[in-house]
Structures are given as C-alpha cells and as structure tokens.
Scaffold this active site. Structure first.
Site, PDB file in Angstrom:
ATOM      1  CB  CYS A   1      -0.883   0.019   1.236  1.00  0.00           C
ATOM      2  SG  CYS A   1      -1.914  -1.444   1.336  1.00  0.00           S
TER       3      CYS A   1
ATOM      4  NE  ARG B   1       4.584   1.805  -1.787  1.00  0.00           N
ATOM      5  CZ  ARG B   1       5.315   1.715  -0.685  1.00  0.00           C
ATOM      6  NH1 ARG B   1       6.531   2.192  -0.671  1.00  0.00           N
ATOM      7  NH2 ARG B   1       4.848   1.143   0.393  1.00  0.00           N
TER       8      ARG B   1
ATOM      9  CD1 TRP C   1      -0.426  -5.993  -1.775  1.00  0.00           C
ATOM     10  CD2 TRP C   1      -0.317  -5.573  -3.964  1.00  0.00           C
ATOM     11  NE1 TRP C   1       0.064  -7.107  -2.388  1.00  0.00           N
ATOM     12  CE2 TRP C   1       0.149  -6.885  -3.720  1.00  0.00           C
ATOM     13  CE3 TRP C   1      -0.324  -5.093  -5.274  1.00  0.00           C
ATOM     14  CZ2 TRP C   1       0.598  -7.724  -4.748  1.00  0.00           C
ATOM     15  CZ3 TRP C   1       0.122  -5.940  -6.284  1.00  0.00           C
ATOM     16  CH2 TRP C   1       0.578  -7.221  -6.020  1.00  0.00           C
TER      17      TRP C   1
ATOM     18  CG  ASN D   1       1.657  -0.554   4.064  1.00  0.00           C
ATOM     19  OD1 ASN D   1       1.317  -1.701   3.800  1.00  0.00           O
ATOM     20  ND2 ASN D   1       2.773  -0.007   3.626  1.00  0.00           N
ATOM     21  N   GLY D   2      -0.158  -2.781   6.135  1.00  0.00           N
ATOM     22  CA  GLY D   2       0.288  -3.868   7.020  1.00  0.00           C
ATOM     23  C   GLY D   2      -0.856  -4.837   7.299  1.00  0.00           C
TER      24      GLY D   2
ATOM     25  CD  GLU E   1      13.754 -19.254  -9.287  1.00  0.00           C
ATOM     26  OE1 GLU E   1      13.191 -19.892 -10.181  1.00  0.00           O
ATOM     27  OE2 GLU E   1      13.680 -18.015  -9.184  1.00  0.00           O
TER      28      GLU E   1
ATOM     29  CE  LYS F   1      14.890 -15.243 -11.137  1.00  0.00           C
ATOM     30  NZ  LYS F   1      13.806 -16.121 -10.879  1.00  0.00           N
TER      31      LYS F   1
ATOM     32  CD  GLU G   1      13.987 -14.556 -15.098  1.00  0.00           C
ATOM     33  OE1 GLU G   1      12.981 -14.332 -15.765  1.00  0.00           O
ATOM     34  OE2 GLU G   1      13.942 -14.952 -13.922  1.00  0.00           O
TER      35      GLU G   1
ATOM     36  CG  HIS H   1      23.540 -40.813 -16.564  1.00  0.00           C
ATOM     37  ND1 HIS H   1      23.813 -42.152 -16.732  1.00  0.00           N
ATOM     38  CD2 HIS H   1      23.373 -40.627 -15.236  1.00  0.00           C
ATOM     39  CE1 HIS H   1      23.784 -42.757 -15.559  1.00  0.00           C
ATOM     40  NE2 HIS H   1      23.523 -41.854 -14.620  1.00  0.00           N
TER      41      HIS H   1
ATOM     42  CE  LYS I   1       6.853  -9.753 -11.503  1.00  0.00           C
ATOM     43  NZ  LYS I   1       7.917 -10.684 -11.066  1.00  0.00           N
TER      44      LYS I   1
HETATM   45  O1  M6R Z   1       2.954 -14.751 -12.171  1.00  0.00           O
HETATM   46  P1  M6R Z   1       3.430 -16.172 -12.210  1.00  0.00           P
HETATM   47  O2  M6R Z   1       4.064 -16.607 -10.935  1.00  0.00           O
HETATM   48  O3  M6R Z   1       2.332 -17.122 -12.628  1.00  0.00           O
HETATM   49  O4  M6R Z   1       4.518 -16.196 -13.334  1.00  0.00           O
HETATM   50  C1  M6R Z   1       5.128 -17.394 -13.730  1.00  0.00           C
HETATM   51  C2  M6R Z   1       6.367 -17.147 -14.547  1.00  0.00           C
HETATM   52  O5  M6R Z   1       6.042 -16.428 -15.719  1.00  0.00           O
HETATM   53  C3  M6R Z   1       7.440 -16.383 -13.779  1.00  0.00           C
HETATM   54  O6  M6R Z   1       7.768 -17.033 -12.595  1.00  0.00           O
HETATM   55  C4  M6R Z   1       8.714 -16.219 -14.632  1.00  0.00           C
HETATM   56  O7  M6R Z   1       9.297 -17.457 -14.833  1.00  0.00           O
HETATM   57  C5  M6R Z   1       9.694 -15.246 -13.981  1.00  0.00           C
HETATM   58  N1  M6R Z   1      10.178 -14.301 -14.936  1.00  0.00           N
HETATM   59  C6  M6R Z   1      10.897 -15.899 -13.404  1.00  0.00           C
HETATM   60  O8  M6R Z   1      11.761 -14.996 -12.827  1.00  0.00           O
END
Ligand code: M6R
Length: 613
Positions: free
Chosen positions: A2, A27, A76, A102-103, A486, A490, A493, A509, A608
């Site tokens: 928020c 935000r 939010w 907020n909170g 993961e 990171k 991407e 393998h 995003k």
């Molecule tokens: O909003 P979501 O969690 O459903 O999004 C899923 C993926 O698109 C998201 O996690 C994507 O892989 C990110 N860019 C990873 O950092």
C-alpha cells in the site's frame, strides 16, 4: 504494497496527497482513496474508488482546490478484494475519524467480533476498519484523541503503519509505525507523511525515517515524535540527495536488488498471523474444507510456470516427506494439453505470483473440469486464479516489479510449506513436538536470509571473478536440485548467459561432456545426507577443469579442497534450505547481469505477467 500519504499546510490538501500518491504508483495498487478535513474541520470527507488513481481523480473535482489536512492511500489488497468499500480510508462509525493503514492486523477477527458485539457495524472486509472503530470506542470512553489511538494500538497485534485525520482535531495528523515503512517530510510551515521517500521529493528533501514503535503527531508547524509507550524519541533528520528514480527503488539501482533485500520482510509477512504462540499453523483460508475432506485427497497435483513451478518442485519433496502422498508437479502449459490423472480425490495446488498467467489459469480450469479441488498460492489479491480457486493462501510478498522473480519464489515456498504443515497438524501423523520443530525452523528463515544478505560483499567479489564467463551449470540433489533450477533461470533470464540445471547424478549420463576449463559449475550441497555424493560430483567437475562454485552450510569444510569458490549459508533444516541457498545465487545473477550491462528489471523478450499462451 500500500501507498500512504498525508499533508498538512497551506497547499490544497487533496491535490497534494494525490500528487504524492502518483509518485508511489510504481509500488502497485488496486484501489485508492483520500480523506480531507472540510468546512473548517467540522467534517471529514472520504472519497475512494476501486481501480487506478485516474478513476478516483474523476470524483475529486469538488475538493481539488480546497485546503484542509488530507490523507491518501493506494491499496494493494490483502484482507478483502480490491473493491471500493475495501479501499482506504476507513471511517469510524460516527464519520469523524478517517484512517489509512499499511500492514496486517493479525487479531482483527477477534477484535471485530468484540466490536460487533458492542453494536459497531462494519462496511468492509478489511482488518483496518477494526482499528478505526477501536480508536472511536476509546475516544468515546473519554480519552483525548492521542491517547485513544495509543490505547487502541495497544490492543492490536501485527504489523502496521497508520495515518489518521479526525474532526476532533482537524489540524493534526497522527501516525504510528511498527513494521511497515513510514516517513515524515519536513517543509516550511507544512509537513508531509508518506510510506516512501519519492512521495515527498517535489516538496522537501528533509526527511525523518520513522522506526518501529514510533508515534508521531504532525501539525502544520510541528512534528512531535514519541514511542508508542509515550516516551520522547529522537530520530536523525536525513537530507535526501537521490534523484526521483533512485528514490522509487529505495536507493537501490534496480527493483530486482530492492526485492532481493525485501525477502526477510516478505517471508516474515507470509508467516505473520499463520503461526500460533504454541507454534502450530493456522490457515483460516482452508476453513471451507472439513477434516474428512482434507484426508480424502489421496493425490496432490501442483501446476505453475517458471519460478512458481520451481517453488512447486521444492514443495513436492516436503509434501511427500511430511504427508506420504504422491505429489505430481507439472508445468502448466504441459498439464493443460496432457491427459492428466486428476479427479475428485486430487488436491490441485496452483502457484502464481501474478495470479494471471494464462497457462496456469487454463491448467486450473482443466483440473477443475476433472473434479479436483483447487487451492492456490497467489501474490495478487483478487487476481483471476485467486477468484477461481476454492481457497487461496496469499503470499505476502508485496508487489514484485522486476520481471525476474525473487521474493515471490521464497514466499511461495513458505506458503506451500505452511499448507503442508496445516495438513500434517490436521492429520496428526507426526507427533506435535516434531511438527512444532518444523514450525520453529520456518520462523527462523527471515533471520537466515538476512544473514546471507549481510555477506553480500563476498558475492560481489565472486561476481567480479565470474562476470566474463559464458557457460554455467547448476547441480544439486534432492532439495538442492530444485533450487538449482531456479538459480539457473535467474542467471539466464537477466544476463542472457547459457545456464543449465541438472540433477547432479545425471551429469555423468551426458552433460559432463560439456565441462571444460572456463565452464562454471555451481554445486549446491546443503543436504548433509547427500553431501558425500555431491562431493563426488564436485571432484568429477574439478578433474575436467571446470570452475566449481560450491554452496554449502557454514559448518561444512569438506568441499573446500576441491572447489574453486565456496559460498557458505547459515545452517537451516535441509527441507527449508532452498529459501536460503537461492539468495546468494539471485545476488550473483544480478551482479553478473549488471556487470554485463543488461537491462535487469525488464529483460529482453520477457514480460512480468504472461497473459498469453
Ligand atoms: O505470475 P506467475 O508466478 O504465474 O509467473 C510465472 C512465470 O512467468 C514467472 O515465474 C517467470 O518465470 C519469472 N520471470 C521468473 O523470474
């Protein structure tokens, strides 16, 4: 998260708080509202609306040029969907006090029941409305406004920053803070309150950053700072030298870095209110399921994409270990076009930060079509996935702006772990002592992550040494394999480097053929039970000239002789180590991408929220 603003001075109050809110739009929010003292302070008027600030502004023409102390809020959603009644500010029942918050107020249900018993009528689903009624009650009991607020806050548990304007003292704004951020901006014969520095920058650069437990009384000419207990407090005056863009990111150069550093808070917020003083788990979100219904789910199906899928990979291990049920994790885009083995005996866990990912939503609908019950783990309240689920356990990460997901990942794991523990408490398969030990270890995670962030300098030095490398492998076993996926995502991407994760046992393998001098191999080795096996993998890589970066618990030295680089992380229960071990690798990915001059917050070709197939 928020946004909070407050203004008292000679400028038009509403116009000023709206301008300040605009500077906090980054935000994220889903509704907005203002309250202003009008008619010489006799009235407090509230205008609010679901949606963007432009919607609210359309309703403010009568107030635009008027003076009067004002407060503003962008919400939010957390408790209750993003509707106009749930938007802030909230009125006391006599309409003479308006509050923004907020909170999270953890004990709001209990307080709400108490107030309803006394005849207070609630017009929203929010936790915030409870507090404004509580303040009114204390005031009507004969307290002056300041003491009424203090007494009400003493009844509240949880995290908050609040700002209040009232017709009882229209020339005063009151504010208080425990966990959520709040600042005071000091002007010439005017003062400002805000949840973040960018809101005040066009007006003043003189800022006091409030600390937890601060209480502040603000008039046009004065700012009086005390503790919640009423003792005088002193905070340094801070002159902001950042430009507005840097200020939006809290002084960090990128949102990704800011969000990495927000992780201890995000984890703590996701746990908040869900752990009892007896160290059990309480998830009222699942109240719609009876004990028998929960027991009848013989299978669990997790669907998600990207980082959320990786959180599901971690959760699979914990769920299977704790609940002894088969757990399938599927990439949503595969699940939706497969021939899934789900039915009425299946609990489908849908994991998504945005709650809008098209493939994940389609997978949810497919699981529903087969008769599965849907419980989602989502960050955005009121999103499509949340709306279509039977129950939602929200992560409390706050808005995640960087495309590369960080705080959403760790909070998804925490929420999925809480869910597993909730089932375990209901089923009683393990002893209460065993389960409370898990709960205790979960609550230690914010500190463990904080301690990793405290060692960021070592990761910076490491990034300098590795920034020119172009091929990275990530290996691990068990939980460490899940986190390898993961960590590799990171790096790829945001830095556009080739980064590949493998179950460590798979190296020989095939992929081992790719290891040669110059190739970096990150070896996660946090599980004591599997350490010797990982040590063999480390030696295999070292023997072929690869550069080994070992990620090990801080009490482990056996990899030191074979690894070229070692990152040590705090010792946590292996089941929870992905929440901690991913953090230095998020930092490393960020630092390498920065050294390579990449567009970090918005990497090429990526969005995003992926709302198309
Ligand atoms: O909003 P979501 O969690 O459903 O999004 C899923 C993926 O698109 C998201 O996690 C994507 O892989 C990110 N860019 C990873 O950092």
């Amino acid at each position: 998260m928020c946004g909070i603003t407050g203004y008292i001075g000679n400028r038009p109050g509403v116009r000023t708080v709206i301008d300040m809110l605009r500077r906090l739009e980054y935000r994220g929010y889903d509704s907005a509202g203002v309250a202003v003292a009008t008619h010489g302070g006799k009235n407090i008027e509230i205008v609010k609306a679901a949606g963007k600030l432009s919607v609210l502004e359309g309703e403010l023409s009568d107030y635009w040029d008027k003076q009067g102390a004002a407060i503003g809020h962008t919400r939010w959603a957390t408790h209750g969907g993003p509707t106009t009644p749930n938007a802030h500010p909230h009125y006391s029942s006599d309409g003479r006090i308006a509050l923004i918050h907020n909170g999270i107020i953890e004990n709001f249900q209990q307080l709400r029941a108490e107030l309803q018993g006394e005849g207070y009528v609630f017009t929203s689903e929010t936790d915030t409305e409870t507090l404004v009624h509580l303040i009114e009650r204390e005031y009507k009991r004969g307290e002056v406004m300041e003491q009424a607020i203090r007494d009400a806050l003493a009844r509240v548990t949880g995290a908050y920053s609040i700002v209040l304007v009232s017709a009882h003292e229209p020339d005063v704004l009151y504010a208080a803070k425990t966990a959520s951020p709040l600042i005071v901006g000091l002007g010439e014969n005017e003062n400002f309150l805000a949840s973040d520095i960018p809101a005040v920058l066009p007006y003043t650069r003189q800022v006091v950053v409030l600390e937890d437990g601060d209480f502040v009384r603000v008039t046009q000419a004065s700012v009086t700072l005390t503790t919640l207990a009423g003792e005088r407090a002193h905070r340094e005056l801070f002159t902001v030298t950042w430009d507005e863009q840097t200020a939006e990111k809290g002084g960090f150069p990128h949102f990704m870095l800011k969000e990495i550093y927000e992780q201890p808070r995000a984890i703590a917020d996701t746990l908040r209110g869900r752990i009892t003083p007896e160290e059990t788990v309480v998830l009222p979100e699942l109240d719609g399921f009876t004990r028998e219904q929960l027991a009848a789910f013989t299978r669990v199906q997790i669907v998600a994409c990207g980082t959320a899928y990786h959180a599901g990979m971690v959760a699979k291990r914990f769920w299977e270990h704790l609940l002894r049920r088969p757990v399938e994790v599927s990439v949503a885009s595969e699940f939706r076009y497969g021939d899934p083995l789900v039915g009425t005996d299946t609990l489908c866990l849908v994991v998504s930060q945005s709650g809008e990912t098209a493939d994940t939503l389609a997978a949810l609908r497919e699981a529903r079509r087969h008769g599965a019950a849907i419980v989602s783990v989502v960050n955005v309240v009121g999103s499509s996935i949340a709306r279509e689920s039977d129950a939602v356990v929200y992560t409390q990460a706050g808005p995640e702006i960087s495309v590369a997901s960080t705080k959403a990942y760790v909070t998804q794991i925490v929420a999925l772990n809480l869910l597993a523990l909730h089932f375990a408490f209901v089923e009683g398969r393990q002893s209460a002592d065993e389960l409370t030990a898990y709960v205790r270890d979960l609550t230690a995670l914010p500190d463990a992550v904080e301690s990793v962030l405290g060692g960021a300098l070592l990761v910076e030095e490491l990034a300098e040494r590795l920034a020119s490398r172009t091929v990275f492998f990530y290996l691990g076993r068990g939980y460490d394999y899940a986190v390898s996926l993961e960590a590799a995502l990171k790096l790829k991407e945001i830095s556009y480097l080739h980064a590949e994760a493998y179950a460590a046992g798979e190296m020989k393998h095939g992929p081992l053929a790719l290891v040669e001098p110059g190739v970096v191999v990150v070896c996660f080795s946090t599980e004591p039970r599997l350490f010797d096996k990982m040590l063999s993998n480390i030696k295999e890589v070292a023997a072929r000239g690869g550069t080994v970066l070992a990620v090990v618990p801080e009490n482990e030295t056996r990899a030191d002789a074979s690894a070229d680089e070692v990152l040590r992380i705090p010792v946590v229960r292996p089941e929870f180590s992905p929440v901690v071990s991913v953090v230095p690798l998020q930092l490393l990915a960020y630092l390498i991408a920065r050294a390579r001059g990449c567009e970090i917050d918005q990497p090429r070709n990526l969005a995003k929220s992926v709302t198309v197939e």
